[in-house]
Design a protein around this motif. Structure first.
Motif, PDB file in Angstrom:
ATOM      1  N   SER A  71      26.204   5.603   3.856  1.00 44.77           N
ATOM      2  CA  SER A  71      25.293   5.573   5.000  1.00 44.77           C
ATOM      3  C   SER A  71      24.143   4.616   4.715  1.00 44.77           C
ATOM      4  O   SER A  71      23.549   4.641   3.646  1.00 44.77           O
ATOM      5  CB  SER A  71      24.754   6.981   5.250  1.00 44.77           C
ATOM      6  OG  SER A  71      23.446   6.894   5.723  1.00 44.77           O
ATOM      7  N   PRO A  72      23.804   3.738   5.682  1.00 39.17           N
ATOM      8  CA  PRO A  72      22.702   2.803   5.423  1.00 39.17           C
ATOM      9  C   PRO A  72      21.331   3.475   5.410  1.00 39.17           C
ATOM     10  O   PRO A  72      20.339   2.815   5.178  1.00 39.17           O
ATOM     11  CB  PRO A  72      22.818   1.795   6.571  1.00 39.17           C
ATOM     12  CG  PRO A  72      23.682   2.413   7.596  1.00 39.17           C
ATOM     13  CD  PRO A  72      24.451   3.521   6.975  1.00 39.17           C
ATOM     14  N   VAL A  73      21.287   4.794   5.651  1.00 43.29           N
ATOM     15  CA  VAL A  73      20.008   5.502   5.525  1.00 43.29           C
ATOM     16  C   VAL A  73      19.696   5.737   4.056  1.00 43.29           C
ATOM     17  O   VAL A  73      18.597   5.500   3.579  1.00 43.29           O
ATOM     18  CB  VAL A  73      20.039   6.852   6.281  1.00 43.29           C
ATOM     19  CG1 VAL A  73      18.702   7.545   6.163  1.00 43.29           C
ATOM     20  CG2 VAL A  73      20.406   6.634   7.731  1.00 43.29           C
ATOM     21  N   ASN A  74      20.711   6.170   3.312  1.00 38.01           N
ATOM     22  CA  ASN A  74      20.532   6.393   1.884  1.00 38.01           C
ATOM     23  C   ASN A  74      21.299   5.330   1.113  1.00 38.01           C
ATOM     24  O   ASN A  74      22.372   5.586   0.603  1.00 38.01           O
ATOM     25  CB  ASN A  74      21.059   7.765   1.466  1.00 38.01           C
ATOM     26  CG  ASN A  74      20.395   8.859   2.260  1.00 38.01           C
ATOM     27  OD1 ASN A  74      19.175   8.919   2.313  1.00 38.01           O
ATOM     28  ND2 ASN A  74      21.195   9.693   2.908  1.00 38.01           N
ATOM     29  N   VAL A  75      20.775   4.144   1.073  1.00 38.56           N
ATOM     30  CA  VAL A  75      21.439   3.095   0.306  1.00 38.56           C
ATOM     31  C   VAL A  75      21.314   3.438  -1.174  1.00 38.56           C
ATOM     32  O   VAL A  75      20.230   3.787  -1.638  1.00 38.56           O
ATOM     33  CB  VAL A  75      20.795   1.727   0.611  1.00 38.56           C
ATOM     34  CG1 VAL A  75      21.404   0.645  -0.236  1.00 38.56           C
ATOM     35  CG2 VAL A  75      20.954   1.404   2.079  1.00 38.56           C
ATOM     36  N   PRO A  76      22.439   3.409  -1.903  1.00 38.53           N
ATOM     37  CA  PRO A  76      22.353   3.756  -3.322  1.00 38.53           C
ATOM     38  C   PRO A  76      21.426   2.795  -4.070  1.00 38.53           C
ATOM     39  O   PRO A  76      21.315   1.634  -3.692  1.00 38.53           O
ATOM     40  CB  PRO A  76      23.803   3.622  -3.812  1.00 38.53           C
ATOM     41  CG  PRO A  76      24.553   2.957  -2.729  1.00 38.53           C
ATOM     42  CD  PRO A  76      23.804   3.127  -1.476  1.00 38.53           C
ATOM     43  N   PRO A  77      20.760   3.286  -5.108  1.00 41.26           N
ATOM     44  CA  PRO A  77      19.880   2.404  -5.874  1.00 41.26           C
ATOM     45  C   PRO A  77      20.695   1.371  -6.645  1.00 41.26           C
ATOM     46  O   PRO A  77      21.908   1.523  -6.805  1.00 41.26           O
ATOM     47  CB  PRO A  77      19.163   3.363  -6.824  1.00 41.26           C
ATOM     48  CG  PRO A  77      20.091   4.516  -6.976  1.00 41.26           C
ATOM     49  CD  PRO A  77      20.813   4.633  -5.667  1.00 41.26           C
ATOM     50  N   GLY A  78      20.050   0.355  -7.108  1.00 39.09           N
ATOM     51  CA  GLY A  78      20.766  -0.699  -7.824  1.00 39.09           C
ATOM     52  C   GLY A  78      21.592  -1.511  -6.848  1.00 39.09           C
ATOM     53  O   GLY A  78      21.214  -1.704  -5.705  1.00 39.09           O
ATOM     54  N   CYS A  79      22.759  -1.972  -7.312  1.00 35.84           N
ATOM     55  CA  CYS A  79      23.650  -2.719  -6.440  1.00 35.84           C
ATOM     56  C   CYS A  79      24.255  -1.742  -5.423  1.00 35.84           C
ATOM     57  O   CYS A  79      24.778  -0.700  -5.813  1.00 35.84           O
ATOM     58  CB  CYS A  79      24.744  -3.383  -7.254  1.00 35.84           C
ATOM     59  SG  CYS A  79      26.033  -4.123  -6.248  1.00 35.84           S
TER      60      CYS A  79
ATOM     61  N   VAL B 155      11.876   7.595   8.259  1.00 37.47           N
ATOM     62  CA  VAL B 155      13.038   7.174   7.481  1.00 37.47           C
ATOM     63  C   VAL B 155      13.742   6.069   8.270  1.00 37.47           C
ATOM     64  O   VAL B 155      13.839   6.148   9.485  1.00 37.47           O
ATOM     65  CB  VAL B 155      14.005   8.362   7.254  1.00 37.47           C
ATOM     66  CG1 VAL B 155      15.261   7.916   6.535  1.00 37.47           C
ATOM     67  CG2 VAL B 155      13.305   9.449   6.478  1.00 37.47           C
ATOM     68  N   TYR B 156      14.196   5.048   7.571  1.00 35.14           N
ATOM     69  CA  TYR B 156      14.784   3.909   8.265  1.00 35.14           C
ATOM     70  C   TYR B 156      16.255   3.702   7.945  1.00 35.14           C
ATOM     71  O   TYR B 156      16.693   3.965   6.821  1.00 35.14           O
ATOM     72  CB  TYR B 156      14.040   2.624   7.877  1.00 35.14           C
ATOM     73  CG  TYR B 156      12.629   2.585   8.394  1.00 35.14           C
ATOM     74  CD1 TYR B 156      12.379   2.280   9.720  1.00 35.14           C
ATOM     75  CD2 TYR B 156      11.559   2.859   7.551  1.00 35.14           C
ATOM     76  CE1 TYR B 156      11.078   2.253  10.199  1.00 35.14           C
ATOM     77  CE2 TYR B 156      10.258   2.824   8.023  1.00 35.14           C
ATOM     78  CZ  TYR B 156      10.021   2.519   9.347  1.00 35.14           C
ATOM     79  OH  TYR B 156       8.760   2.491   9.828  1.00 35.14           O
ATOM     80  N   VAL B 157      16.985   3.226   8.947  1.00 37.96           N
ATOM     81  CA  VAL B 157      18.309   2.673   8.687  1.00 37.96           C
ATOM     82  C   VAL B 157      18.098   1.187   8.432  1.00 37.96           C
ATOM     83  O   VAL B 157      17.608   0.469   9.294  1.00 37.96           O
ATOM     84  CB  VAL B 157      19.238   2.843   9.907  1.00 37.96           C
ATOM     85  CG1 VAL B 157      20.537   2.086   9.687  1.00 37.96           C
ATOM     86  CG2 VAL B 157      19.520   4.282  10.155  1.00 37.96           C
ATOM     87  N   LYS B 158      18.445   0.769   7.228  1.00 34.41           N
ATOM     88  CA  LYS B 158      18.256  -0.647   6.914  1.00 34.41           C
ATOM     89  C   LYS B 158      19.530  -1.398   7.296  1.00 34.41           C
ATOM     90  O   LYS B 158      20.386  -1.671   6.463  1.00 34.41           O
ATOM     91  CB  LYS B 158      17.936  -0.806   5.436  1.00 34.41           C
ATOM     92  CG  LYS B 158      16.624  -0.137   5.085  1.00 34.41           C
ATOM     93  CD  LYS B 158      16.294  -0.273   3.615  1.00 34.41           C
ATOM     94  CE  LYS B 158      14.951   0.383   3.322  1.00 34.41           C
ATOM     95  NZ  LYS B 158      14.622   0.367   1.904  1.00 34.41           N
ATOM     96  N   ALA B 159      19.642  -1.711   8.581  1.00 39.24           N
ATOM     97  CA  ALA B 159      20.874  -2.315   9.080  1.00 39.24           C
ATOM     98  C   ALA B 159      21.056  -3.739   8.550  1.00 39.24           C
ATOM     99  O   ALA B 159      22.150  -4.128   8.151  1.00 39.24           O
ATOM    100  CB  ALA B 159      20.878  -2.308  10.599  1.00 39.24           C
TER     101      ALA B 159
END
Lengths: 331, 324
Positions: free
Chosen positions: A280-288, A25-29
């Motif tokens: 949290s940048p681990v679970n970025v919400p879908p869409g915008c 699992v990634y943090v998309k910083a």
């Protein structure tokens, strides 16, 4: 406009955090940033904590090897980590960190701190070291008797001056300023900012100025970019940016700033009340990624991530609301 | 007007250090009426937190020394109170929100445990301090600070919450039982600007709803302008200017206030001012006379020799400066 000094293409920096069901699992910083910085400008990069603005800076500095994308600096591809970069390139690219208390070695005196970059880059001979350090200290308006002081015996403002002096020691062309004044009081901030502006004029420097303070950017930046969850959501020339903020997040930021006069109050967008927190940048919400907090969200925002769009020359925004109007204009 | 809830008179606080006494507070005068929102503004190290910590008597024992001064809570001197009376003030009278929410909460207990303790020791009657009633009060307080799902939050450890949520929990703890005066020590400083805005709006709403008095400590004039009725400007352990918030911004008088105001970057643009020359003095050897004189552009000989006292210029606007 001047020639670009640095071009960042679709830069991605992911950090693995844990494994779930065998998959990392990634943090998309930093998640797909495009940014062009022109020679001699002050580019303001603004965002809340956790938006990835420091990670972007550190990736540019080569502290991390980017997951994807490209960084081009003075015509050369520098998308590799620092140890693979040529020394001559490191000399041209410097950084000033946020907290001068922890970025200066407490067991070294100021002379030792300033000597290191001069020795690494072989800028002066040993005999001339003292004269050169005196000269560097003068650039930041510190007297030569600071040379044998330790960082601990100095005030926060003076320490930050030393950090700036250290960045200037190698005579760079590009300096990243990572919140250089956010740990300081306003009266000291004013002094440091004025000195940075003066140095920029004198030495034709280019700054990437990272901060969370929009009012400060209003006064010093030539262009401003807003970052939210690893992506840039709005970018424009400073005057245009503050006259005509478009992205709902930008308006929320602007309306949250505490100001000290009526004239400023009039400039803040009305009726935007800040809600929610940066996810949290681990679970970025879908869409915008902003739709959870957005007051103007539509059903489309839940599904699709908007793309960057140039609404007027040099004014880019990443929001569905402007996608539609632009589509109509084209038709 | 009625008597003030809290009145600080000529307070001096010294800290014992290896180099001698560090004379931080040098005669602070301050009062708060019922329902009033007061701001205490100054730069880092000017003694804002020391002043408020001495109100609750939570200064480091053995180090802090109060040679002079009175802190009157409804006319009773807090500095002379016996432990029992002091306990009354702390549990029923005054509560405080600290700057760093992460440091104010204990990381090894759940939010629930910590909140229940606050309620249990807040001097409720036996009937009121039954377990189910305590839990009801805690849940109500969490709801009041707009955190969804209070039941789950009670079972969380502080590290499971974000910075904004932690600060809201601290606010909830401070208001969970009725208090007269709330001292907020830079509650938004460690938070992002949008979260800070939310926390400040919440705080103002709650203080107004519960008819509490508020002392807001902040280094930001902008924050003080949005939240308070009256502002005390503090420099190096002295109050240098007092005025109603609108008066202070319309007509700032003290050279320090002017310097501070011009140093704030404005949204209207126009560049950054020069800042204030020099830095806050060494409290071991503070400058004589007016403590601001080494940094003051208008200093004259008199400022070096004599300490200016607060003078009333009408309408409660007070300034400690010979040149005004």
């Amino acid at each position: 406009m001047n020639a670009p000094i640095m071009t960042i293409n679709n830069l991605k920096m992911y950090f693995p955090v844990q494994k779930s069901k065998g998959k990392p699992v990634y943090v998309k910083a930093v998640d797909g940033v495009d940014l062009t910085i022109y020679k001699g400008e002050i580019m303001g990069l603004v965002g809340e904590s956790g938006s990835g603005k420091s990670t972007l800076a550190y990736t540019v500095m080569g502290m991390y090897k980017p997951t994807g994308g490209q960084i081009i600096f003075q015509g050369r591809d520098i998308s590799m980590s620092s140890d693979k970069r040529p020394l001559s390139l490191k000399k041209d690219l410097q950084i000033v960190f946020q907290d001068p208390g922890s970025s200066l070695n407490p067991s070294h005196n100021i002379r030792q701190i300033l000597e290191l970059p001069l020795r690494v880059h072989k800028i002066v001979k040993r005999e001339e070291m003292e004269r050169k350090i005196t000269q560097i200290l003068q650039m930041v308006e510190l007297s030569p008797n600071y040379m044998y002081k330790s960082p601990a015996s100095m005030g926060g403002g003076e320490r930050q001056m030393v950090s700036i002096a250290r960045a200037l020691a190698t005579d760079p062309t590009f300096i990243i300023l990572d919140e250089p004044t956010s740990a300081l009081d306003v009266s000291i901030q004013a002094k440091i900012i004025n000195m940075l502006l003066k140095l920029q004029q004198e030495k034709q420097l280019t700054y990437l100025f990272i901060t969370h303070d929009l009012s400060l950017m209003r006064n010093i930046a030539t262009r401003v970019a807003i970052m939210y969850l690893g992506k840039i959501c709005e970018m424009a020339d400073t005057v245009e940016f503050f006259r005509n903020p478009l992205h709902p997040y930008t308006r929320m930021l602007l309306s949250s700033i505490p100001v000290v006069s009526e004239e400023e109050e009039a400039l803040k967008p009305k009726k935007v009340i800040s809600t929610g927190e940066i996810p949290s940048p681990v679970n970025v919400p879908p869409g915008c990624s902003f739709h959870l907090r957005c007051p103007e969200k539509t059903e489309l925002c839940f599904r699709e991530d908007p793309v960057m769009l140039e609404v007027s020359p040099g004014h880019l925004v990443r929001c569905h609301a402007y996608q539609k109007t632009a589509g109509v204009n084209v038709a | 007007m009625s008597n003030p809830v809290l009145e600080i008179k000529n307070l001096h606080v010294w800290y014992r250090t290896y180099g001698g006494y560090s004379r931080v507070l040098d005669g602070v005068n301050l009062h708060v009426y019922k329902g009033e929102k007061v701001g205490l503004v100054g730069e880092a190290g000017c003694g804002k937190t020391t002043t408020m910590r001495s109100v609750l008597r939570i200064l480091p024992e053995g180090q802090a020394h109060i040679p002079e001064g009175q802190i009157l809570y409804h006319g009773n001197d807090i500095l002379k109170m016996k432990p029992r009376e002091l306990q009354q003030v702390r549990t029923r009278g005054i509560s405080m929100i600290f700057q760093e929410p992460a440091a104010a909460l204990n990381p090894v207990f759940t939010v629930g445990t910590q909140m229940f303790d606050v309620i249990k020791y807040s001097g409720l009657s036996k009937e009121e301090s039954r377990k189910d009633n305590i839990k009801r009060l805690a849940i109500q307080a969490i709801k009041e600070v707009y955190i969804p799902d209070p039941e789950r939050i009670l079972n969380c450890y502080p590290n499971q919450l974000s910075g904004g949520m932690k600060q809201r929990i601290c606010i909830a703890m401070a208001i969970v039982t009725a208090r007269e005066l709330l001292i907020a020590d830079e509650p938004g400083t460690s938070l992002d600007v949008t979260i800070q805005d939310q926390v400040h709006r919440l705080l103002r709403g709650l203080v107004e709803k519960k008819e509490m008095s508020l002392i807001m400590i902040t280094h930001s004039l902008g924050v003080a302008r949005e939240l308070t009725d009256r502002i005390y400007v503090m420099y190096a352990g002295n109050i240098v200017e007092v005025a109603r918030t609108s008066d202070l911004f319309a007509n700032p008088l003290h050279p320090y206030t002017l310097g501070l105001l011009s140093s704030v970057p404005k949204l209207t643009g126009g560049g950054v001012a020069e800042g204030i020359y020099g830095r806050i003095p060494d409290y071991l050897r503070p400058p004589g006379g007016c403590r601001f004189h080494p940094r003051c552009p208008r200093a004259v000989q008199r400022c070096r020799e004599e300490k200016p006292l607060l003078r009333d210029l009408g309408d409660g606007h007070q300034v400690a400066c010979f040149q005004v």
